[in-house]
Scaffold this active site. Structure first.
Site, short mmCIF file in Angstrom:
data_model
loop_
_atom_site.label_atom_id
_atom_site.label_comp_id
_atom_site.label_asym_id
_atom_site.label_seq_id
_atom_site.Cartn_x
_atom_site.Cartn_y
_atom_site.Cartn_z
N ASP A 1 97.38 -17.23 80.52
CA ASP A 1 96.79 -18.06 81.56
C ASP A 1 95.33 -18.39 81.24
O ASP A 1 94.56 -17.51 80.84
CB ASP A 1 96.85 -17.34 82.91
CG ASP A 1 98.27 -16.99 83.33
OD1 ASP A 1 99.16 -16.88 82.45
OD2 ASP A 1 98.49 -16.82 84.54
N ASP B 1 99.26 -22.05 84.22
CA ASP B 1 98.06 -21.78 85.02
C ASP B 1 96.80 -22.24 84.29
O ASP B 1 96.04 -21.45 83.72
CB ASP B 1 97.96 -20.30 85.42
CG ASP B 1 98.82 -19.97 86.62
OD1 ASP B 1 99.52 -20.87 87.13
OD2 ASP B 1 98.78 -18.81 87.07
N ARG C 1 90.14 -20.78 89.77
CA ARG C 1 89.37 -19.58 89.39
C ARG C 1 88.19 -19.89 88.48
O ARG C 1 87.05 -19.68 88.86
CB ARG C 1 90.28 -18.49 88.80
CG ARG C 1 91.31 -18.02 89.80
CD ARG C 1 92.14 -16.86 89.33
NE ARG C 1 93.06 -16.47 90.39
CZ ARG C 1 94.21 -15.84 90.20
NH1 ARG C 1 94.57 -15.48 88.98
NH2 ARG C 1 94.98 -15.55 91.23
N ASN D 1 102.45 -21.19 88.55
CA ASN D 1 102.46 -21.35 90.00
C ASN D 1 101.24 -22.13 90.49
O ASN D 1 101.32 -22.93 91.43
CB ASN D 1 102.56 -19.99 90.70
CG ASN D 1 101.44 -19.03 90.35
OD1 ASN D 1 101.09 -18.86 89.18
ND2 ASN D 1 100.86 -18.38 91.36
N HIS D 2 100.08 -21.95 89.84
CA HIS D 2 98.89 -22.72 90.23
C HIS D 2 99.06 -24.21 89.90
O HIS D 2 98.58 -25.07 90.66
CB HIS D 2 97.65 -22.15 89.54
CG HIS D 2 97.21 -20.84 90.10
ND1 HIS D 2 96.08 -20.71 90.90
CD2 HIS D 2 97.74 -19.60 89.99
CE1 HIS D 2 95.95 -19.43 91.26
NE2 HIS D 2 96.93 -18.74 90.71
N ARG E 1 99.16 -24.44 101.02
CA ARG E 1 98.48 -23.17 100.77
C ARG E 1 97.33 -23.36 99.78
O ARG E 1 96.26 -22.80 99.93
CB ARG E 1 99.47 -22.13 100.24
CG ARG E 1 100.56 -21.73 101.20
CD ARG E 1 101.50 -20.71 100.57
NE ARG E 1 100.83 -19.42 100.40
CZ ARG E 1 100.81 -18.73 99.26
NH1 ARG E 1 101.39 -19.21 98.18
NH2 ARG E 1 100.20 -17.57 99.19
N HIS F 1 106.79 -18.90 83.22
CA HIS F 1 105.47 -18.42 83.65
C HIS F 1 105.46 -16.98 84.15
O HIS F 1 104.65 -16.16 83.71
CB HIS F 1 104.90 -19.35 84.71
CG HIS F 1 103.55 -18.92 85.19
ND1 HIS F 1 102.44 -18.89 84.37
CD2 HIS F 1 103.11 -18.47 86.40
CE1 HIS F 1 101.40 -18.46 85.03
NE2 HIS F 1 101.76 -18.19 86.27
N ARG G 1 106.64 -11.28 91.18
CA ARG G 1 105.75 -10.21 90.72
C ARG G 1 106.59 -9.05 90.19
O ARG G 1 107.14 -9.15 89.11
CB ARG G 1 104.82 -9.77 91.87
CG ARG G 1 103.78 -10.82 92.25
CD ARG G 1 102.80 -11.10 91.11
NE ARG G 1 101.81 -12.12 91.45
CZ ARG G 1 100.90 -12.59 90.61
NH1 ARG G 1 100.84 -12.13 89.38
NH2 ARG G 1 100.05 -13.53 91.01
N HIS H 1 100.96 -14.82 83.89
CA HIS H 1 101.01 -14.67 85.35
C HIS H 1 100.53 -13.34 85.91
O HIS H 1 99.92 -13.32 86.99
CB HIS H 1 102.44 -14.93 85.82
CG HIS H 1 102.65 -14.88 87.31
ND1 HIS H 1 102.01 -15.75 88.17
CD2 HIS H 1 103.42 -14.08 88.10
CE1 HIS H 1 102.40 -15.49 89.42
NE2 HIS H 1 103.25 -14.48 89.40
#
Length: 323
Positions: free
Chosen positions: A12, A46, A50, A79-80, A131, A213, A245, A266
């Site tokens: 990532d 990703d 951040r 996911n991002h 979200r 991912h 997760r 991830h």
């Protein structure tokens, strides 16, 4: 003795373009220009949030096909990235009559705490887009011990990298250039790489690679999990192969039996456990390195490595740096 086509899997990136540039340089030095220019590179997803330069990361990635025309590059969706696309309204269109508001139902108890985005057109935004663009109700991320950057995804920096205030969805849609949107649309949700890799050890030699991912659940059929990824099914509220997760940490037994290597990012850690590889040493944290693994040799390269001289024999005779 490691033999087979050289494949690099990069963890990532999360907006850290300078780290990415240093890692890329170190990989090229490690392999030598000729071998590096003809290998396969799989980015594990990703690219945004951040770090402060998501726009620069995407520009860099887009530039690679022209700069390295003989190299095979695969860009996975994380996911991002999925949530970024959801906010922009560029996810693959669902079937006629489907409303993205139905993806909210199971998670409505979290709406206030996570501060889901509200505004014009919200009924046509996937759960993860709301979200991603929202304003989380708590300041501190308890898992990481740092402040959230706007939303639970730390998406404020992505808005800012495009010159837009966090939460200004219309402004972001206008600011993200079309070639960036097309890059996101073209992301692979899963990648299967044919070609065996022999390491001299039956526990780590593989017949092919599946890269996704987050991973695949051990308790479900691999075929059933791959189908929505290959079809890019955007009707699912939370795709576990992108979001899971603990449930996706292990390799499904049917893949292990077929000597298929499963590679993911991830999880904010670095794990090389037989045929299950997790390459995400950085996790988007500012003081952590971005790591990559060279296969089949299983050598780890980081952006923080001191520059080294080229080692053109790396693919045929190596001592694994980390197993």
């Amino acid at each position: 003795m490691a033999t087979g086509r050289v494949t690099i899997c990069i963890g990532d990136i999360h907006g850290h373009v300078e780290k990415l540039e240093r890692l890329w340089r170190n990989l090229e030095l490690r392999l030598g220009a000729e071998e590096f220019g003809g290998c396969t590179v799989i980015f594990l997803g990703d690219y945004n949030d951040r770090g402060h330069q998501p726009r620069g990361v995407i520009d860099f990635l887009i530039s690679l096909r022209k700069a390295y025309p003989q190299q095979k590059q695969v860009f996975l969706c994380g996911n991002h990235d999925f949530a970024f696309m959801a906010c922009l309204g560029i996810l693959p269109r669902p079937p006629a009559g489907f409303s993205y508001s139905s993806t909210w139902t199971k998670y409505l108890q979290n709406e206030k705490m996570e501060g889901w985005w509200q505004g014009e057109g919200q009924d046509d935004i996937h759960l993860q887009g709301r979200r991603w663009a929202g304003n989380i109700g708590i300041r501190m991320n308890p898992a990481k011990g740092i402040l959230y950057k706007g939303s639970t995804y730390d998406a404020a920096v992505t808005f800012e990298s495009y010159g837009v205030a966090h939460g200004d969805r219309a402004g972001l849609i206008a600011a993200v250039p079309e070639h960036h949107k097309q890059f996101l649309r073209n992301l692979s949700w899963v990648h299967e790489e044919d070609g065996a890799g022999e390491t001299g050890d039956p526990a780590t030699s593989y017949s092919r690679i599946i890269a996704v991912h987050a991973g695949l659940e051990s308790t479900k059929s691999v075929e059933d999990q791959l189908r929505p990824l290959l079809e890019k099914d955007s009707t699912i509220a939370r795709l576990e192969p992108l979001y899971g997760r603990k449930n996706v940490l292990k390799i499904p037994q049917e893949l292990a039996d077929e000597r298929v290597m499963l590679v993911s990012g991830h999880h904010g850690c670095l794990i090389l456990d037989g045929l299950r590889l997790i390459i995400d040493e950085g996790g988007g944290m500012p003081n952590n390195p971005i790591a990559a693994v060279i296969l089949p040799s299983r050598i780890i390269v980081r952006d923080t490595d001191a520059p080294i001289s080229p080692a053109p024999t790396i693919s045929s005779s190596v001592t694994p740096a980390l197993v």
